[in-house]
Design an enzyme around this catalytic site. Structure first.
Site, mmCIF file in Angstrom:
data_model
loop_
_atom_site.group_PDB
_atom_site.id
_atom_site.type_symbol
_atom_site.label_atom_id
_atom_site.label_comp_id
_atom_site.label_asym_id
_atom_site.label_seq_id
_atom_site.Cartn_x
_atom_site.Cartn_y
_atom_site.Cartn_z
ATOM 1 N N SER A 53 17.117 -22.064 -20.737
ATOM 2 C CA SER A 53 16.524 -21.389 -19.571
ATOM 3 C C SER A 53 16.445 -19.896 -19.826
ATOM 4 C CB SER A 53 17.403 -21.637 -18.338
ATOM 5 O OG SER A 53 17.014 -20.794 -17.259
ATOM 6 N N TYR A 96 25.926 -21.914 -14.154
ATOM 7 C CA TYR A 96 24.698 -22.473 -14.742
ATOM 8 C C TYR A 96 24.188 -21.617 -15.895
ATOM 9 C CZ TYR A 96 19.712 -23.736 -15.057
ATOM 10 O OH TYR A 96 18.465 -24.094 -15.508
HETATM 11 P P1 NAD Z 1 14.685 -31.812 -12.097
HETATM 12 O O1 NAD Z 1 15.579 -31.821 -10.934
HETATM 13 O O2 NAD Z 1 13.370 -32.459 -11.965
HETATM 14 O O3 NAD Z 1 15.394 -32.427 -13.371
HETATM 15 C C1 NAD Z 1 16.765 -32.360 -13.587
HETATM 16 C C2 NAD Z 1 17.263 -33.774 -13.800
HETATM 17 O O4 NAD Z 1 18.603 -33.739 -14.254
HETATM 18 C C3 NAD Z 1 17.270 -34.615 -12.555
HETATM 19 O O5 NAD Z 1 16.043 -35.260 -12.358
HETATM 20 C C4 NAD Z 1 18.387 -35.611 -12.850
HETATM 21 O O6 NAD Z 1 17.838 -36.845 -13.238
HETATM 22 C C5 NAD Z 1 19.121 -35.020 -14.019
HETATM 23 N N1 NAD Z 1 20.558 -34.949 -13.791
HETATM 24 C C6 NAD Z 1 21.255 -33.985 -13.136
HETATM 25 N N2 NAD Z 1 22.562 -34.312 -13.116
HETATM 26 C C7 NAD Z 1 22.688 -35.501 -13.756
HETATM 27 C C8 NAD Z 1 23.789 -36.357 -14.049
HETATM 28 N N3 NAD Z 1 25.040 -36.032 -13.694
HETATM 29 N N4 NAD Z 1 23.532 -37.526 -14.703
HETATM 30 C C9 NAD Z 1 22.276 -37.858 -15.078
HETATM 31 N N5 NAD Z 1 21.210 -37.063 -14.833
HETATM 32 C C10 NAD Z 1 21.416 -35.911 -14.180
HETATM 33 O O7 NAD Z 1 14.496 -30.275 -12.497
HETATM 34 P P2 NAD Z 1 13.876 -29.542 -13.782
HETATM 35 O O8 NAD Z 1 13.682 -28.158 -13.343
HETATM 36 O O9 NAD Z 1 12.761 -30.288 -14.349
HETATM 37 O O10 NAD Z 1 15.101 -29.533 -14.790
HETATM 38 C C11 NAD Z 1 15.012 -29.955 -16.132
HETATM 39 C C12 NAD Z 1 15.726 -28.964 -17.023
HETATM 40 O O11 NAD Z 1 15.022 -27.733 -17.004
HETATM 41 C C13 NAD Z 1 17.162 -28.637 -16.613
HETATM 42 O O12 NAD Z 1 17.968 -28.600 -17.760
HETATM 43 C C14 NAD Z 1 17.029 -27.242 -16.029
HETATM 44 O O13 NAD Z 1 18.224 -26.509 -16.171
HETATM 45 C C15 NAD Z 1 15.936 -26.679 -16.898
HETATM 46 N N6 NAD Z 1 15.279 -25.489 -16.337
HETATM 47 C C16 NAD Z 1 14.570 -25.574 -15.191
HETATM 48 C C17 NAD Z 1 13.982 -24.439 -14.692
HETATM 49 C C18 NAD Z 1 13.184 -24.468 -13.420
HETATM 50 O O14 NAD Z 1 12.821 -23.410 -12.906
HETATM 51 N N7 NAD Z 1 12.859 -25.604 -12.872
HETATM 52 C C19 NAD Z 1 14.093 -23.221 -15.350
HETATM 53 C C20 NAD Z 1 14.825 -23.180 -16.538
HETATM 54 C C21 NAD Z 1 15.434 -24.330 -17.024
#
Ligand code: NAD
Ligand code: MG
Length: 297
Positions: free
Chosen positions: A189, A202
């Site tokens: 991230s 985080y």
């Molecule tokens: P999202 O909520 O769609 O995806 C995150 C997923 O993590 C969830 O769908 C869930 O299935 C899974 N998860 C969480 N805890 C879990 C557990 N204990 N067991 C199994 N699965 C679990 O959101 P996203 O934004 O698509 O996130 C995907 C990745 O992108 C993450 O690593 C997040 O940190 C990273 N990210 C997101 C952003 C943003 O702005 N959305 C920015 C930087 C990084």
């Protein structure tokens, strides 16, 4: 229709997020997002870049992982997705899209913050796909807390278990199955370099993911396995309104980027496709920042 292919200004390619989005319970569901996110479901076109490949994507039910699952399937890969049991409706939507692309989908609910479940996940993915050659560690926990005094030991532990320990457990369990040529892609991230004051736990896990990836990339390269990272900026997914940010920040999410808007999951998936495919054969230990222009190292 907005798509990934038409020549256009990226500033106006998607509307900025300007919404009354209410706070959601953790983990959020895709259907609870207003406006709905674009996972590329109506637009992504595969060109056979992952033909016959077998991929496990954690958090593949929604957001960035969901968009990546759709893209991988349309590029010719069979795809296993892991997710929390309460996300079954989101997962079933992605399963249907993988199958519509003519590929095998394997749905694997479970909580990867437990080492037993994390290891069992890999076994089930290998069983369901008949092998494994792409691993995307993408699941993440992000809960914003204003004051350190209110950041509980339980949350600190759970954030590290989900974001860092599970990556370690899953990667270690996957390694004996990964043939030469395999690709591991971890999700970091912008928070790894520009941590928000409310995301102490985080942001620290995301810096850890960058570092573990750089170390592992060197260790596994001589074995013919490439490790790389995608580091997203603000992307419109269920993670953010489900306590990932203070809700007022979510309602104008991404407005502080140079492009002036949040990214959509559809804009992240091509980065994962590139790093998974043989086209990126000489790219090792790289962090691909996909963040709307926020300065990153
Ligand atoms: P999202 O909520 O769609 O995806 C995150 C997923 O993590 C969830 O769908 C869930 O299935 C899974 N998860 C969480 N805890 C879990 C557990 N204990 N067991 C199994 N699965 C679990 O959101 P996203 O934004 O698509 O996130 C995907 C990745 O992108 C993450 O690593 C997040 O940190 C990273 N990210 C997101 C952003 C943003 O702005 N959305 C920015 C930087 C990084
Ligand atoms: Mg989800």
């Amino acid at each position: 229709m907005t798509d990934q292919y038409t020549f256009q200004n990226p500033v106006t390619q998607y509307a900025p997020i300007d919404t009354e989005q209410p706070e959601l319970a953790e983990p959020g569901l895709e259907t609870e997002l207003t406006p709905r996110a674009d996972l590329g479901q109506d637009t992504y076109r595969g060109t056979g870049r992952l033909t016959g490949r077998r991929a496990l994507i954690t958090g593949g039910d929604s957001g960035i992982g969901g968009a990546t699952a759709i893209a991988f399937a349309r590029e010719g890969a069979d795809v296993a997705i892991s997710y929390l049991p309460e996300e079954e409706p989101d997962a079933q939507r992605i399963v249907a899209l993988i199958e519509e692309a003519g590929r095998t989908a394997v749905a694997l609910p479970g909580d990867i913050s437990s080492p037993t479940a994390a290891r069992a996940l890999v076994d089930a993915a290998v069983d369901g796909l008949g092998g494994l050659d792409i691993l995307v560690n993408n699941a993440g926990k992000q809960v914003s807390i204003d004051k350190l005094e209110d950041l509980t030991d339980e949350q600190f532990d759970q954030t590290f278990k989900t974001n860092v320990y599970a990556l370690f457990w899953i990667t270690k369990a996957a390694l004996p199955h990964l043939p030469e040529g395999s690709s591991i892609i971890n999700t970091s991230s912008i928070q790894a370099y520009s941590p928000s004051e409310t995301l102490v736990d985080y942001a620290t896990t995301k810096a850890s993911i960058n570092t573990i990836s750089k170390a592992l990339a060197q260790q596994l390269a001589p074995r013919g396995i490439r490790v790389n990272v995608v580091a997203p900026g603000p992307v419109w997914t269920p993670l953010q309104p489900s306590k990932g940010q203070p809700i007022e920040k979510v309602q104008t999410f991404g407005s502080d980027t140079p492009l002036g808007r949040a990214g959509q999951p559809a804009e992240l998936a091509p980065a994962y496709v590139f790093l998974a495919s043989q086209e990126s054969s000489y790219v090792v230990g790289e962090t691909l920042n996909v963040n709307g222009g926020m300065p990153s190292p």
